[in-house]
Design a protein around this motif. Structure first.
Motif, PDB file in Angstrom:
ATOM      1  N   ALA A  29       0.830  -1.203   0.000  1.00  0.00           N
ATOM      2  CA  ALA A  29       0.000   0.000   0.000  1.00  0.00           C
ATOM      3  C   ALA A  29       0.869   1.259   0.000  1.00  0.00           C
ATOM      4  N   CYS A  30       1.938   1.247   0.791  1.00  0.00           N
ATOM      5  CA  CYS A  30       2.869   2.385   0.804  1.00  0.00           C
ATOM      6  C   CYS A  30       3.459   2.600  -0.584  1.00  0.00           C
ATOM      7  N   ALA A  31       3.854   1.514  -1.229  1.00  0.00           N
ATOM      8  CA  ALA A  31       4.437   1.606  -2.569  1.00  0.00           C
ATOM      9  C   ALA A  31       3.438   2.157  -3.588  1.00  0.00           C
ATOM     10  N   ALA A  32       2.157   1.901  -3.345  1.00  0.00           N
ATOM     11  CA  ALA A  32       1.110   2.400  -4.233  1.00  0.00           C
ATOM     12  C   ALA A  32       0.706   3.835  -3.906  1.00  0.00           C
ATOM     13  N   GLY A  33       1.329   4.412  -2.874  1.00  0.00           N
ATOM     14  CA  GLY A  33       1.033   5.797  -2.515  1.00  0.00           C
ATOM     15  C   GLY A  33      -0.141   5.975  -1.572  1.00  0.00           C
ATOM     16  N   VAL A  34      -0.625   4.893  -1.004  1.00  0.00           N
ATOM     17  CA  VAL A  34      -1.733   4.980  -0.052  1.00  0.00           C
ATOM     18  C   VAL A  34      -1.172   5.337   1.331  1.00  0.00           C
ATOM     19  N   PRO A  35      -1.711   6.339   2.007  1.00  0.00           N
ATOM     20  CA  PRO A  35      -1.277   6.618   3.375  1.00  0.00           C
ATOM     21  C   PRO A  35      -1.607   5.429   4.279  1.00  0.00           C
ATOM     22  N   VAL A  36      -0.600   4.948   5.021  1.00  0.00           N
ATOM     23  CA  VAL A  36      -0.742   3.747   5.831  1.00  0.00           C
ATOM     24  C   VAL A  36      -0.335   4.013   7.270  1.00  0.00           C
ATOM     25  N   GLU A  37      -1.140   3.480   8.186  1.00  0.00           N
ATOM     26  CA  GLU A  37      -0.777   3.426   9.599  1.00  0.00           C
ATOM     27  C   GLU A  37      -0.865   1.971  10.027  1.00  0.00           C
ATOM     28  N   VAL A  38       0.199   1.476  10.643  1.00  0.00           N
ATOM     29  CA  VAL A  38       0.196   0.133  11.195  1.00  0.00           C
ATOM     30  C   VAL A  38       0.144   0.272  12.707  1.00  0.00           C
ATOM     31  N   TRP A  39      -0.825  -0.403  13.324  1.00  0.00           N
ATOM     32  CA  TRP A  39      -0.980  -0.407  14.779  1.00  0.00           C
ATOM     33  C   TRP A  39      -0.590  -1.781  15.288  1.00  0.00           C
ATOM     34  N   LEU A  40       0.369  -1.828  16.191  1.00  0.00           N
ATOM     35  CA  LEU A  40       0.848  -3.079  16.760  1.00  0.00           C
ATOM     36  C   LEU A  40       0.181  -3.301  18.112  1.00  0.00           C
ATOM     37  N   ASN A  41      -0.469  -4.446  18.227  1.00  0.00           N
ATOM     38  CA  ASN A  41      -1.184  -4.777  19.440  1.00  0.00           C
ATOM     39  C   ASN A  41      -0.810  -6.195  19.845  1.00  0.00           C
ATOM     40  N   GLY A  42      -1.035  -6.557  21.086  1.00  0.00           N
ATOM     41  CA  GLY A  42      -0.707  -7.905  21.548  1.00  0.00           C
ATOM     42  C   GLY A  42       0.767  -8.218  21.347  1.00  0.00           C
ATOM     43  N   GLU A  43       1.046  -9.446  20.940  1.00  0.00           N
ATOM     44  CA  GLU A  43       2.436  -9.878  20.762  1.00  0.00           C
ATOM     45  C   GLU A  43       3.155  -9.111  19.659  1.00  0.00           C
ATOM     46  N   ALA A  44       2.412  -8.492  18.752  1.00  0.00           N
ATOM     47  CA  ALA A  44       3.034  -7.693  17.694  1.00  0.00           C
ATOM     48  C   ALA A  44       3.745  -6.463  18.245  1.00  0.00           C
ATOM     49  N   ALA A  45       3.408  -6.052  19.465  1.00  0.00           N
ATOM     50  CA  ALA A  45       4.069  -4.884  20.068  1.00  0.00           C
ATOM     51  C   ALA A  45       5.580  -5.076  20.132  1.00  0.00           C
ATOM     52  N   TRP A  46       6.022  -6.309  20.301  1.00  0.00           N
ATOM     53  CA  TRP A  46       7.472  -6.581  20.382  1.00  0.00           C
ATOM     54  C   TRP A  46       8.210  -6.195  19.099  1.00  0.00           C
ATOM     55  N   LEU A  47       7.518  -6.157  17.974  1.00  0.00           N
ATOM     56  CA  LEU A  47       8.173  -5.850  16.702  1.00  0.00           C
ATOM     57  C   LEU A  47       8.668  -4.413  16.634  1.00  0.00           C
ATOM     58  N   ALA A  48       8.202  -3.573  17.531  1.00  0.00           N
ATOM     59  CA  ALA A  48       8.630  -2.176  17.562  1.00  0.00           C
ATOM     60  C   ALA A  48       9.912  -1.977  18.357  1.00  0.00           C
ATOM     61  N   VAL A  49      10.416  -3.039  18.957  1.00  0.00           N
ATOM     62  CA  VAL A  49      11.658  -2.988  19.732  1.00  0.00           C
ATOM     63  C   VAL A  49      12.809  -3.380  18.808  1.00  0.00           C
ATOM     64  N   PRO A  50      13.898  -2.601  18.787  1.00  0.00           N
ATOM     65  CA  PRO A  50      15.017  -2.914  17.890  1.00  0.00           C
ATOM     66  C   PRO A  50      15.468  -4.370  17.996  1.00  0.00           C
ATOM     67  N   GLY A  51      15.660  -4.986  16.828  1.00  0.00           N
ATOM     68  CA  GLY A  51      16.154  -6.351  16.742  1.00  0.00           C
ATOM     69  C   GLY A  51      15.087  -7.423  16.779  1.00  0.00           C
ATOM     70  N   ARG A  52      13.891  -7.096  17.248  1.00  0.00           N
ATOM     71  CA  ARG A  52      12.842  -8.118  17.386  1.00  0.00           C
ATOM     72  C   ARG A  52      12.278  -8.559  16.036  1.00  0.00           C
ATOM     73  N   ALA A  53      12.114  -7.649  15.100  1.00  0.00           N
ATOM     74  CA  ALA A  53      11.554  -8.021  13.793  1.00  0.00           C
ATOM     75  C   ALA A  53      12.479  -8.981  13.050  1.00  0.00           C
ATOM     76  N   ALA A  54      13.771  -8.864  13.274  1.00  0.00           N
ATOM     77  CA  ALA A  54      14.735  -9.748  12.610  1.00  0.00           C
ATOM     78  C   ALA A  54      14.556 -11.198  13.033  1.00  0.00           C
ATOM     79  N   GLY A  55      13.973 -11.409  14.199  1.00  0.00           N
ATOM     80  CA  GLY A  55      13.753 -12.757  14.698  1.00  0.00           C
ATOM     81  C   GLY A  55      12.580 -13.467  14.042  1.00  0.00           C
ATOM     82  N   LEU A  56      11.783 -12.744  13.300  1.00  0.00           N
ATOM     83  CA  LEU A  56      10.645 -13.353  12.623  1.00  0.00           C
ATOM     84  C   LEU A  56      11.041 -13.660  11.181  1.00  0.00           C
TER      85      LEU A  56
END
Length: 120
Positions: A29-56
């Motif tokens: 969606a970002c690549a298509a020019g659509v304004p995007v907001e991603v909200w991280l909730n539950g266990e996805a909150a960890w993805l906002a911590v440096p290094g955590r996304a690399a583990g997935l």
């Protein structure tokens, strides 16, 4: 096409395929020019911590770290206030550009005319 897109991600390392799909859609969606907001909730909150996304890691999928970078460059990423608090995640713990916001901000955002919402 929607004027903007809000994607709520509630799956993290506990459901890698669903989580990666959410970020794949957000990055597309970002690549298509659509304004995007991603909200991280539950266990996805960890993805906002440096290094955590690399583990997935998911076969046959773009690396989550790359997808997250695309969204941060062109859109916004927010962590649910309560999800952050439950995990003792403070604003200083987050990747640069990620913010913490609460339910009122989420509702204000998804109720805007022209906004589509997806939950993964």
């Amino acid at each position: 096409m929607a004027d903007s897109l809000v994607i709520e991600v509630v799956a993290g390392p506990d459901a890698p395929e669903r989580c990666n799909q959410a970020f794949t859609v957000a990055a597309a969606a970002c690549a298509a020019g659509v304004p995007v907001e991603v909200w991280l909730n539950g266990e996805a909150a960890w993805l906002a911590v440096p290094g955590r996304a690399a583990g997935l890691v998911l076969e046959e999928a773009a690396p989550l770290t790359e997808l997250l970078e695309i969204v941060l460059e062109a859109g916004q990423v927010r962590v649910c206030t309560q999800a952050a608090a439950r995990r003792s995640i403070d604003p200083a713990d987050l990747i640069e550009g990620v913010t913490i916001a609460g339910a009122a901000a989420y509702l204000e955002r998804i109720l805007r005319e022209g906004t589509r919402t997806l939950v993964y």
